[in-house]
Design an enzyme around this catalytic site. Structure first.
Site, short mmCIF file in Angstrom:
data_model
loop_
_atom_site.label_atom_id
_atom_site.label_comp_id
_atom_site.label_asym_id
_atom_site.label_seq_id
_atom_site.Cartn_x
_atom_site.Cartn_y
_atom_site.Cartn_z
CG HIS A 33 42.38 30.31 38.32
ND1 HIS A 33 41.23 30.45 37.48
CD2 HIS A 33 41.87 30.84 39.27
CE1 HIS A 33 40.51 31.42 37.71
NE2 HIS A 33 41.02 31.67 38.84
CB SER A 83 42.80 31.09 34.66
OG SER A 83 42.85 29.62 34.70
CG ASP A 124 37.86 34.00 39.46
OD1 ASP A 124 37.30 34.80 39.93
OD2 ASP A 124 39.22 33.44 39.88
#
Length: 344
Positions: free
Chosen positions: A194, A167, A287
């Site tokens: 992301h 991310s 995540d």
């Protein structure tokens, strides 16, 4: 969500309306706006004068643009100041936003479309500023590398997969990782980064140009290929079906994320079992943790990026603290470790 400790920010955008929207959104959360700029030169002057904790930066400004500001800050030795890019969705801006991340921007927030509610945009701005200035970035741990012993190789079958989840800081980390992987890698490769819609295609193209491995944004329907790494498109979940077929899903966001790496990882672990290699890299949040639990249950291996090289030590920390990581490695050692696993 509000920011408890006062944070000083400069806002740079050639649109007075956008400066007002960004400034008011942050001010309501307790952020102090110490400077406003309508072009790159004004942004640099404000940063030099105010020494803010962070800079909110538009890319398209008259005169010195956002990329120029990032390069100037680096030359001035101000790379430690987080810069959050606030950019539009157009393909041109998408490519430039990826360039900005490669030039050292901390992260990006997509500008809202016409008619779109500003609530989500405001929440994203506050979250990025909080993460950029909260002190949760990586700090050197002496460069220590922790490796599990003995090394447990993946199954010798050619039907194997490496899953990469990242991310905040990911585009820059991927730019360091992917060019150092051999082609063909010998196993299928799937990546979740992301990013909002409109940016991942540009990221895939940039990585592809620098890498021996073919890197593409997934369209859905592809079969895993040892010569290709598929990147999940922003705004869609990437799933893996029996036989290694990639699909895309418009299922709801999970934890405000779409794509969600946990979905891809869990799917792939169920298909490939002990032949799954998971790599969790820099990023805020957790995540990848649920997916890592599935990989562990199925007998696969898990590598995480060390805190010393992470931009934000969130996703790797969640996996490491859950005691799921087989190895904790700095970024510059991950490519070799992946190649070794692929060849095992």
């Amino acid at each position: 969500m509000s920011i408890q400790t006062p944070t000083r920010v400069v806002v740079a955008d050639d649109s007075a309306m956008m400066r007002h929207i960004v400034s008011s959104s942050l001010s309501r959360a307790g952020v102090q706006i110490v400077g406003s700029a309508s072009n790159g030169d004004e942004a640099l002057a404000a940063c030099d004068r105010e020494r803010p904790d962070a800079l909110m930066l538009d890319l398209s400004m008259p005169g010195l643009d956002g990329i120029g500001v990032l390069r100037a800050l680096r030359k001035q030795g101000r790379s430690d100041m987080p810069v959050i890019v606030v950019s539009a969705f157009s393909p041109t801006q998408g490519a430039r936003a990826v360039d900005a991340l490669a030039e050292g921007a901390f992260d990006l927030v997509a500008k809202p479309a016409v008619g779109e509610s500003l609530d989500g945009f405001a929440a994203a701005l506050v979250a990025k500023v909080k993460d950029a200035t909260s002190g949760r970035h990586s700090r050197s741990n002496g460069g220590v590398t922790r490796r599990s012993q003995p090394r447990r190789p993946l199954h010798s079958s050619v039907s194997r997969v490496v899953l990469i989840a990242t991310s905040t800081g990911g585009p820059k980390a991927l730019a360091a990782l992917m060019p150092n992987l051999p082609a063909p890698l010998g196993i299928g490769t799937l990546i979740v980064q992301h990013m909002p819609p409109g940016f991942t295609k540009s990221l895939a193209a940039r990585l592809d140009q620098a890498s021996a491995l073919n890197i593409r944004e997934a369209d859905g329907g592809e079969m895993l290929d040892p010569r290709v790494a598929f990147l999940a498109p922003g705004g869609r979940h990437m799933r893996v079906a029996s036989g290694g077929r990639v699909s895309l899903s418009d299922e709801p966001e999970i934890g405000a994320l779409r794509p969600r790496a946990d979905l891809m990882i869990s799917d792939a672990a169920k298909v490939y079992g002990e032949r799954t290699l998971l790599v969790v890299m820099t990023g805020m949040g957790n995540d990848g943790l649920v997916g890592a639990q599935e990989v562990r249950r199925r007998g696969g291996r898990i590598l995480v990026e060390a805190q010393s090289t992470c931009t934000v030590y969130g996703m790797p920390r969640a996996v490491e603290e859950a005691k799921l990581a087989d190895e904790v490695l700095p970024l510059h050692e991950l490519a070799e470790a992946i190649a070794e696993e692929a060849a095992a």
